[in-house]
Design an enzyme around this catalytic site. Structure first.
Site, PDB file in Angstrom:
ATOM      1  N   ARG A 183       0.861  -1.179   0.000  1.00  0.00           N
ATOM      2  CA  ARG A 183       0.000   0.000   0.000  1.00  0.00           C
ATOM      3  C   ARG A 183       0.899   1.231   0.000  1.00  0.00           C
ATOM      4  O   ARG A 183       1.618   1.469   0.967  1.00  0.00           O
ATOM      5  CB  ARG A 183      -0.907   0.000   1.237  1.00  0.00           C
ATOM      6  CG  ARG A 183      -1.704   1.258   1.390  1.00  0.00           C
ATOM      7  CD  ARG A 183      -2.652   1.252   2.598  1.00  0.00           C
ATOM      8  NE  ARG A 183      -3.245   2.570   2.705  1.00  0.00           N
ATOM      9  CZ  ARG A 183      -3.022   3.433   3.692  1.00  0.00           C
ATOM     10  NH1 ARG A 183      -2.264   3.097   4.725  1.00  0.00           N
ATOM     11  NH2 ARG A 183      -3.563   4.635   3.676  1.00  0.00           N
ATOM     12  N   HIS A 201      -2.679  10.847   0.532  1.00  0.00           N
ATOM     13  CA  HIS A 201      -2.131  10.667   1.879  1.00  0.00           C
ATOM     14  C   HIS A 201      -1.489  12.004   2.272  1.00  0.00           C
ATOM     15  O   HIS A 201      -0.288  12.105   2.461  1.00  0.00           O
ATOM     16  CB  HIS A 201      -1.140   9.509   1.901  1.00  0.00           C
ATOM     17  CG  HIS A 201      -0.867   8.934   3.265  1.00  0.00           C
ATOM     18  ND1 HIS A 201      -0.967   7.596   3.553  1.00  0.00           N
ATOM     19  CD2 HIS A 201      -0.490   9.518   4.433  1.00  0.00           C
ATOM     20  CE1 HIS A 201      -0.655   7.385   4.833  1.00  0.00           C
ATOM     21  NE2 HIS A 201      -0.353   8.549   5.387  1.00  0.00           N
ATOM     22  N   GLU A 248      -7.102   8.456   6.182  1.00  0.00           N
ATOM     23  CA  GLU A 248      -7.401   9.121   7.452  1.00  0.00           C
ATOM     24  C   GLU A 248      -7.894  10.562   7.295  1.00  0.00           C
ATOM     25  O   GLU A 248      -7.203  11.508   7.696  1.00  0.00           O
ATOM     26  CB  GLU A 248      -6.180   9.097   8.372  1.00  0.00           C
ATOM     27  CG  GLU A 248      -5.677   7.708   8.687  1.00  0.00           C
ATOM     28  CD  GLU A 248      -4.606   7.686   9.784  1.00  0.00           C
ATOM     29  OE1 GLU A 248      -4.199   8.759  10.247  1.00  0.00           O
ATOM     30  OE2 GLU A 248      -4.190   6.587  10.165  1.00  0.00           O
ATOM     31  N   ASN A 276      -6.953   1.881  10.050  1.00  0.00           N
ATOM     32  CA  ASN A 276      -5.644   2.068  10.662  1.00  0.00           C
ATOM     33  C   ASN A 276      -5.830   2.091  12.168  1.00  0.00           C
ATOM     34  O   ASN A 276      -6.712   2.784  12.676  1.00  0.00           O
ATOM     35  CB  ASN A 276      -5.017   3.398  10.222  1.00  0.00           C
ATOM     36  CG  ASN A 276      -4.690   3.410   8.737  1.00  0.00           C
ATOM     37  OD1 ASN A 276      -4.780   2.384   8.056  1.00  0.00           O
ATOM     38  ND2 ASN A 276      -4.306   4.574   8.233  1.00  0.00           N
ATOM     39  N   TYR A 334      -3.649   2.169  15.987  1.00  0.00           N
ATOM     40  CA  TYR A 334      -2.421   2.229  16.782  1.00  0.00           C
ATOM     41  C   TYR A 334      -2.680   2.009  18.272  1.00  0.00           C
ATOM     42  O   TYR A 334      -1.926   1.336  18.945  1.00  0.00           O
ATOM     43  CB  TYR A 334      -1.694   3.569  16.539  1.00  0.00           C
ATOM     44  CG  TYR A 334      -1.128   3.639  15.137  1.00  0.00           C
ATOM     45  CD1 TYR A 334       0.132   3.135  14.852  1.00  0.00           C
ATOM     46  CD2 TYR A 334      -1.880   4.152  14.075  1.00  0.00           C
ATOM     47  CE1 TYR A 334       0.647   3.144  13.558  1.00  0.00           C
ATOM     48  CE2 TYR A 334      -1.375   4.161  12.777  1.00  0.00           C
ATOM     49  CZ  TYR A 334      -0.115   3.656  12.531  1.00  0.00           C
ATOM     50  OH  TYR A 334       0.388   3.656  11.254  1.00  0.00           O
ATOM     51  N   GLU A 350      -3.014  -0.020   8.270  1.00  0.00           N
ATOM     52  CA  GLU A 350      -1.845   0.446   9.016  1.00  0.00           C
ATOM     53  C   GLU A 350      -1.935  -0.054  10.445  1.00  0.00           C
ATOM     54  O   GLU A 350      -3.012  -0.016  11.052  1.00  0.00           O
ATOM     55  CB  GLU A 350      -1.769   1.983   9.089  1.00  0.00           C
ATOM     56  CG  GLU A 350      -1.245   2.650   7.867  1.00  0.00           C
ATOM     57  CD  GLU A 350      -1.152   4.167   8.040  1.00  0.00           C
ATOM     58  OE1 GLU A 350      -0.831   4.646   9.146  1.00  0.00           O
ATOM     59  OE2 GLU A 350      -1.419   4.864   7.041  1.00  0.00           O
TER      60      GLU A 350
HETATM   61  C1  BGC Z   1      -0.597   7.879   9.135  1.00  0.00           C
HETATM   62  C2  BGC Z   1       0.852   7.645   8.808  1.00  0.00           C
HETATM   63  C3  BGC Z   1       1.694   7.913  10.034  1.00  0.00           C
HETATM   64  C4  BGC Z   1       1.284   6.941  11.114  1.00  0.00           C
HETATM   65  C5  BGC Z   1       2.064   7.062  12.417  1.00  0.00           C
HETATM   66  C6  BGC Z   1      -1.017   7.344  10.475  1.00  0.00           C
HETATM   67  O1  BGC Z   1      -1.832   8.288  11.082  1.00  0.00           O
HETATM   68  O2  BGC Z   1      -1.426   7.451   8.111  1.00  0.00           O
HETATM   69  O3  BGC Z   1       1.197   8.466   7.740  1.00  0.00           O
HETATM   70  O4  BGC Z   1       3.056   7.861   9.775  1.00  0.00           O
HETATM   71  O5  BGC Z   1      -0.065   7.120  11.430  1.00  0.00           O
HETATM   72  O6  BGC Z   1       1.854   8.307  13.010  1.00  0.00           O
END
Ligand code: BGC
Length: 449
Positions: free
Chosen positions: A77, A121, A166, A287, A289, A353
């Site tokens: 991607r 992006h 995003e 995505n 985290y 992601e």
């Molecule tokens: C984004 C990436 C970024 C990653 C870590 C995501 O919000 O799509 O471009 O590097 O998070 O912060």
């Protein structure tokens, strides 16, 4: 057999974004983007760093594809830089820009790696920002035209497309708290940006389908909210449902419209827009985290990234490990997110992601032993498997990121790569996490610990 076996055909990949890796910022006719301007503005990025050179991927495509090939990835991607295709954001295509991605697609295909481009992006052509940026309707229209140009060139070889990455970040960080380009702090404009980004997604979706694209979708970064019920309800509405509801149901959440009335009357939503936005989504990109914790906090000021959120505060529980971004680690949030999206919207998903920042560099032997990243990936990939067991239709996982790169406002200070990049020599060194991921891909699964 690994403990956790993924379904046959599950796609494993890596992800990157144009401005974060390409460099070659003024080459072959590329125009300036809002990130070039933002990074050149004192105080906006760490040490004033920019993506001018980044990982020099523009000149090292072959090497970077070889890296992915050695990991055995099924898919890649990447994003297409709008200012390479249309340097001013409108008008005819710049042939050299299109050629670059045309070659990339052919090389990936020849290497057995399925290309999955993202059209946007975050590198908006600066000229479009000069005309008002995402808060104005014209930007959505220009985005549809750009999608048509790219689709006409690549849709014969690319079947899966992501329109936006995003939009929450583009709208709320770009126009709300100003932490991202273009650095504006206008809540009403941030809400207008939400709408025009979504409208742009709808127009681009139509254009790509007309060009023959098979799967067209969007990548969202929903906040998996936890905490007090009432606070969670509004945080979810303003962060997540403001995207989900128009995309899947053709409406904006009423409570967001009500609670943001002091910023805007929402008259930017014109007749027919919601129909344009509400189109079939074949595969939703997610995505993830970390989770987001919120609580009721009477008198708390409104957050710039959540208009209308007065009386709600963010917090993070004690005792959780954190990455170099200071982001708490809690893989169960990924399972919860996938299961929630499955239950509420019944759509197939892909993790587009997921990853972690750790500074680990080469040791005396030149090896990069990023054990924390391996642990993070193992826990989160297992969390995806848990969601599949609970019934979620998850089709793939692309790790963020293939290699260390320009981490936006944090510059090169934060490293998310499976591959280490020495920015003075541009040498690439696969980390222990790249080896771990290679094994996961080969086995189509992993052990929990
Ligand atoms: C984004 C990436 C970024 C990653 C870590 C995501 O919000 O799509 O471009 O590097 O998070 O912060």
């Amino acid at each position: 057999m690994p403990q956790l076996q993924f379904p046959e055909g599950f796609l494993w990949g890596t992800a990157t974004a144009s401005y974060q890796i390409e460099g070659a910022a003024t080459e072959d006719g590329r125009g300036p983007s809002i990130w070039d301007t933002f990074a050149a503005t004192p105080g906006k990025t760490w040490r004033g760093q920019s993506g001018r050179v980044a990982c020099d991927h523009y000149h090292r495509v072959d090497e970077d594809i070889a890296l992915m090939r050695s990991m055995g990835v099924d898919t890649y991607r990447f994003s297409i830089a709008w200012p390479r295709i249309q340097p001013d954001g409108s008008g005819p295509a710049n042939p050299a820009g299109l050629d670059f991605y045309d070659r990339l697609v052919d090389k990936l295909t020849a290497a057995g790696i399925k290309p999955m481009p993202t059209l946007y992006h975050w590198d908006l052509p600066q000229t479009l920002e000069d005309h008002g940026g995402w808060p104005v309707r014209e930007t959505a229209e220009r985005f549809g035209e750009y999608a048509a140009i790219v689709g006409a060139r690549l849709a014969d070889r690319v079947d899966t497309w992501w329109t936006l990455n995003e939009p929450w970040c583009s709208a709320y960080l770009g126009y709300g708290n100003g932490h991202h380009a273009p650095g504006r702090t206008e809540p009403g404009a941030a809400l207008a940006a939400v709408h025009h980004l979504l409208l742009g997604h709808g127009l681009a979706t139509k254009a790509l389908r007309a060009a023959g694209a098979e799967q067209v979708s969007i990548v969202l970064n929903p906040a998996q909210c936890r905490g007090d019920e009432e606070a969670v309800r509004y945080a979810d509405a303003v962060s997540n449902r403001v995207f989900f509801d128009p995309l899947f149901k053709g409406v904006y959440p009423a409570e967001v419209i009500e609670r943001t009335a002091h910023h805007t009357d929402w008259s930017f939503v014109q007749d027919g827009d919601l129909e344009t936005i509400n189109q079939p989504i074949d595969l939703l990109g997610l995505n993830y985290y970390n989770p987001t914790w919120v609580k009721n906090a009477p008198g708390a000021p409104e957050s710039a990234v959540a208009p209308g959120s007065g009386g709600i505060a963010n917090w993070t529980p004690e005792g959780l490990e954190r990455t170099d971004m200071d982001w708490p680690i809690d893989a169960s949030g990924l399972t919860d997110l996938l299961v929630r999206v499955h239950k509420d919207y019944g759509v197939a998903t892909m993790i587009t992601e997921n990853g972690a920042a750790y500074a680990t560099g080469p040791d005396a032997n030149g090896e990069v032993e990023d054990t924390e990243r391996v642990a993070y990936l193992r826990a989160h990939i297992a969390a995806v498997h848990d969601a599949i067991e609970e019934g979620a239709d998850v089709r793939g996982y692309t790790a963020w990121s293939l290699m260390d790169n320009f981490e936006w406002a944090f510059g090169y200070d934060k490293r998310f790569g499976l591959v280490y990049v020495d920015y003075t020599t541009q040498e690439r060194i696969p980390k222990a996490s790249a080896k771990f991921y290679t094994e996961v891909i080969a086995a189509n699964g992993l052990d929990r610990a």
